[in-house]
Enzyme design. Structure first.
Site, PDB file in Angstrom:
ATOM      1  N   ASP A 103      -9.754   4.872   4.019  1.00 60.97           N
ATOM      2  CA  ASP A 103      -8.456   4.201   4.009  1.00 60.97           C
ATOM      3  C   ASP A 103      -7.358   5.208   3.699  1.00 60.97           C
ATOM      4  OD1 ASP A 103      -6.257   2.586   3.636  1.00 60.97           O
ATOM      5  OD2 ASP A 103      -7.074   1.486   1.929  1.00 60.97           O
ATOM      6  N   HIS A 129      -9.275   0.124   5.450  1.00 63.29           N
ATOM      7  CA  HIS A 129      -8.361  -0.834   4.829  1.00 63.29           C
ATOM      8  C   HIS A 129      -8.331  -2.083   5.713  1.00 63.29           C
ATOM      9  CE1 HIS A 129      -4.954  -1.747   2.121  1.00 63.29           C
ATOM     10  NE2 HIS A 129      -4.522  -2.481   3.126  1.00 63.29           N
ATOM     11  N   SER A 186      -5.608  -5.431  -0.577  1.00 64.99           N
ATOM     12  CA  SER A 186      -4.331  -4.867  -0.152  1.00 64.99           C
ATOM     13  C   SER A 186      -3.214  -5.337  -1.090  1.00 64.99           C
ATOM     14  CB  SER A 186      -4.053  -5.237   1.305  1.00 64.99           C
ATOM     15  OG  SER A 186      -2.983  -4.474   1.821  1.00 64.99           O
TER      16      SER A 186
END
Length: 469
Positions: free
Chosen positions: A393, A446, A186
């Site tokens: 994601d 994610h 991330s």
């Protein structure tokens, strides 16, 4: 450490790090603890866990907290990984428990009034030593003794993480020869190549204790328009928006889907936001949940429909199993318990309330616009890179990640093909020159290891071994 001042900043950082390494003033301010049991876990921990603090800015009194888990296979020879969780402002504990570490929360069990923990077999500590660090300052249990210390940024975080690594290796000299990898996901994916480059430059000075071998970034932020621009084609490709809306967006926005330049583009993007607002951005197939706390001991969950709420007791195993946020909520109650804090060796009075992610409250400056030049420079130095994305994601879509990788203009060495785990397709991969590997994780979100731990562990195992996925 903006790109225009790259050379001067590197030279200053290298000088400071060399002074830090040889003067070793941190020995009087660091603290570490061997943790053998944890509240909520049944019996002694089946792995070696150490927690501790390291001062990374003496003038401002900034202390980084970390969790270190030794490899469960061969800690003397297995790689050493520094893991950077996203945010910025998400604790390393989140990476440990929800992504790649050997612990997880049991939604249906409590021990002595606390959420219970269990051992997770598909842990990256099966093949590596992992340091989970609370970074930047203000994240997790990291803190500053001065108010100025909390004013931080991309470049300051890179500087402090490099200092952290010097000091950590000085405290743990037996790991200086282990292969070192800078890893995370991330927003950590933006910091990783920048930090890796700084470590590479320090290593080249022959005065640094780093056996740097490469870096790994999952579902990574780059800080460029690639991340946001990719949401429109991803939404269309996964059936979240209609063909007609997609064509209208393309026509009115002329391929630029951030900061709309005209009213038609803005209206089309608003229409997309309206139809996708109840989709979980972390994983489009997962339940979209929202928690509220109307009275002590209970929570209200909002799921899907705008006016649908369900009130459940927190400590009677009533949390909805389909909500990823349920485990996130448990981590907050667990980490704010005084017994837990004592077990972890947390300094009293330093962090009033622990947050899994504290992004909205950090006085953080994004002063490095893009990580792309750093990806290029560090791979040009010959360091291998693994970039992977969960293919469900919606927050940092894989199509945007592929776009920025293509922008580096590397030639393709091994073209797009499936990779397998247990005889099943686990995702798709492509190998580029400069030893850069890209992989999707089929069914991952994610971040990918949170949803597909077995597949991601096998992906890591193969990449570390130098074999193709």
């Amino acid at each position: 450490m903006v790109e225009s001042n790259d050379t001067n900043n590197r030279s200053s950082l290298l000088l400071l790090l060399v002074l830090v390494f040889f003067c070793s003033p941190w020995q009087t301010v660091s603290a570490l603890k061997k943790v053998r049991t944890l509240p909520g876990f049944d019996g002694p921990l089946p792995f070696s866990l150490e927690t501790g603090y390291l001062e990374v800015d003496e003038e401002k009194g900034v202390e980084f907290f970390y969790y270190f888990i030794e490899s469960e296979s061969n800690p003397e020879e297995d790689p050493l990984m520094l893991w950077l969780t996203g945010g910025p402002g998400c604790s390393g504990f989140s990476g440990l428990v929800f992504e790649i570490g050997p612990l997880s929360f049991d939604l249906q069990g409590y021990r002595d009034g606390l959420p219970s923990l269990f051992y997770k077999a598909d842990t990256w500590t099966k093949v590596s030593n992992v340091i989970f660090v609370d970074s930047p300052v203000g994240t997790g249990f990291s803190y500053s003794r001065t108010g100025d210390g909390y004013q931080t940024s991309d470049s300051q975080t890179v500087h402090q993480l490099a200092t952290f690594l010097y000091k950590w290796l000085d405290k743990h000299p037996k790991f200086k020869l282990n292969p070192l990898y800078i890893c995370g996901d991330s927003y950590g994916g933006k910091i990783i190549p920048i930090l890796t480059l700084e470590i590479a430059i320090a290593k080249e000075s022959n005065k640094a204790p780093f056996n740097l071998k490469g870096y790994l970034a999952g579902n990574p932020v780059t800080g460029t328009s690639y991340d946001d621009n990719s949401k429109v084609p991803f939404a269309h490709g996964t059936g979240l928006i209609s063909d007609e809306l997609y064509e209208s967006i393309k026509e009115s926005c002329a391929g630029q889907f951030t900061n709309p330049s005209n009213i038609q583009c803005a209206n089309c993007l608003n229409a997309m936001d309206t139809v996708t607002k109840d989709i979980s951005t972390n994983h489009i197939l997962e339940a979209s949940c929202e928690f509220h706390s109307p009275r002590p001991g209970y929570i209200r969950t909002k799921r899907g429909e705008a006016n649908y709420y369900d009130e459940v007791p927190l400590f009677k195993s009533g949390l909805p199993l389909e909500c990823k946020e349920s485990r996130y909520l448990l981590s907050t109650f667990w980490a704010n318990n005084e017994t837990v804090r004592y077990a972890l060796g947390i300094r009293k009075g330093t962090v009033a309330h622990w947050h899994r992610c504290n992004s909205s409250d950090l006085p953080y400056t994004n002063d490095i616009p893009s990580s792309l030049p750093y990806h290029l420079k560090v791979t040009n130095k010959g360091y291998p890179a693994l970039i992977y994305s969960g293919d469900h994601d919606f927050y940092i879509p894989h199509v945007g990640t592929q776009d920025w990788i293509r922008s580096l203009n590397f030639s393709i060495v091994d073209d797009w093909r499936p990779w397998y785990v247990g005889g099943q397709v686990a995702g798709f991969t492509r190998m580029y020159s400069n030893n850069l590997t890209f992989a999707t994780v089929k069914g991952g979100g994610h971040t990918a290891p949170e949803y597909k731990p077995k597949e991601c562990l096998e992906m890591l195992r193969r990449w570390l071994s130098g074999v193709s996925l």
